[in-house]
Design a protein around this motif. Structure first.
Motif, short mmCIF file in Angstrom:
data_model
loop_
_atom_site.label_atom_id
_atom_site.label_comp_id
_atom_site.label_asym_id
_atom_site.label_seq_id
_atom_site.Cartn_x
_atom_site.Cartn_y
_atom_site.Cartn_z
N LYS A 38 0.83 -1.21 0.00
CA LYS A 38 0.00 0.00 0.00
C LYS A 38 0.87 1.26 0.00
N LYS A 39 1.95 1.23 0.75
CA LYS A 39 2.86 2.38 0.74
C LYS A 39 3.53 2.52 -0.62
N SER A 40 3.83 1.38 -1.25
CA SER A 40 4.41 1.40 -2.59
C SER A 40 3.45 2.06 -3.57
N VAL A 41 2.19 1.71 -3.48
CA VAL A 41 1.16 2.28 -4.36
C VAL A 41 1.08 3.80 -4.20
N GLU A 42 1.09 4.27 -2.96
CA GLU A 42 0.99 5.71 -2.73
C GLU A 42 2.18 6.45 -3.33
#
Length: 317
Positions: A38-42
């Motif tokens: 999820k942090k990668s996506v952001e």
């Protein structure tokens, strides 16, 4: 004078903008490797707000989104990867990161659209040669992908890892005979003749070969880059390998060594102050980001102090 000043300002802004984009993508990749999807996506979202043209980045972002459970976003980014030239359908269909998408209509539509384009492109391919190179690619990579898992389980100096490296060495020798025959007959064939993955096989096998073989085919790869049949970033790695093999400093810092304590370090590097400029010219990330994979914190001033000792250890004058 005002138009000239305006142009200079714009160029500076553009350069900074590109650096910010690449930094965000590098951070996104790190989060992916750390399974913080999820942090990668952001981070990818922030990067794409600045630039939207790199097919590989869109593909990798799609993988992060799929693993984060956002199938809609994943398919959107995969479609943008395709729109920007991504056609490696063979890899995409086998990539376990994307398994969650396989039953969706969006996935089926993307695969069908991509397959239509691939079929059109492959109508011009040398299919027998492509098939041969793809088989070699699988043979080259399959066992290498097992090394890390075995190393973590049994230790990197274990008999299990040693046995696997011997298997790899044997396969490398067999594959090298096939690739040398292809290069001697066809030259360095490009994506337009065999597709991207098969084209990559040529580099992979040559970079795993002995120094004499690398020296023999390095001029051919240089010409292939000029003819846009090979990637400058891949050539940079081969240039570094050959330089160190010839007891010269490497140019791009791609080759990493390890001392007796297991501590990794950048092997002897020419002009460390300007390495990132050279890396950027061939499409490589900044050295500080690259060496993180080995737990190295890049400090150019400290490296220059250590360089004489590193060169002595490696036998480079």
């Amino acid at each position: 004078m005002k138009p000239v000043l305006f142009l200079i300002v714009c160029l500076v802004c553009s350069s900074t903008y590109g650096q910010e984009y690449r930094q965000l993508v590098n951070e996104a990749n790190e989060k992916y490797l750390g399974k913080e999807y999820k942090k990668s996506v952001e981070l990818y979202k922030r990067a794409f707000a600045k630039e939207q043209k790199n097919r590989t980045d869109f593909y990798n972002a799609g993988c992060s989104a799929a693993l984060a459970g956002d199938g809609t976003l994943a398919l959107s980014w995969l479609n943008q990867a395709f729109d920007n030239g991504y056609v490696n359908i063979r890899h995409m269909k086998s990539d376990s990161d994307l398994n969650s998408l396989h039953k969706t209509q969006g996935w089926k539509s993307l695969v069908a659209t991509m397959q239509t384009k691939v079929d059109r492109l492959e109508a011009e391919y040398d299919k027998p040669l492509q098939a041969k190179l793809l088989a070699i690619y699988d043979d080259d990579q399959k066992d290498r992908q097992r090394i890390d898992g075995l190393g973590k389980k049994y230790g990197y100096n274990s008999k299990e890892v040693d046995k696997l490296w011997k298997t790899i060495a044997y396969k490398d020798s067999v594959n090298l005979l096939s690739v040398k025959a292809i290069l001697d007959q066809y030259g360095w064939v490009g994506e337009d003749k065999v597709g991207p993955q098969a084209n990559t096989t040529l580099f992979l096998v040559i970079q795993h070969a002995d120094l004499a073989t690398q020296q023999t085919y390095l001029p051919m790869m240089r010409k292939a880059v000029t003819d846009k049949k090979a990637e400058p970033s891949a050539l940079a790695l081969l240039e570094d390998r050959v330089a160190l093999g010839e007891k010269r400093r490497q140019t791009y810092g791609s080759q990493i060594g390890e001392d007796s304590t297991g501590t990794a370090y950048v092997l002897p590097l020419a002009d460390p102050d300007n390495v990132d400029k050279r890396r950027a010219e061939v499409g490589l990330d900044p050295l500080a980001d690259y060496v993180k994979h080995w737990g190295i914190k890049w400090d150019v001033d400290e490296y220059k102090k250590q360089l004489p000792a590193i060169e002595k250890r490696e036998g480079i004058k």
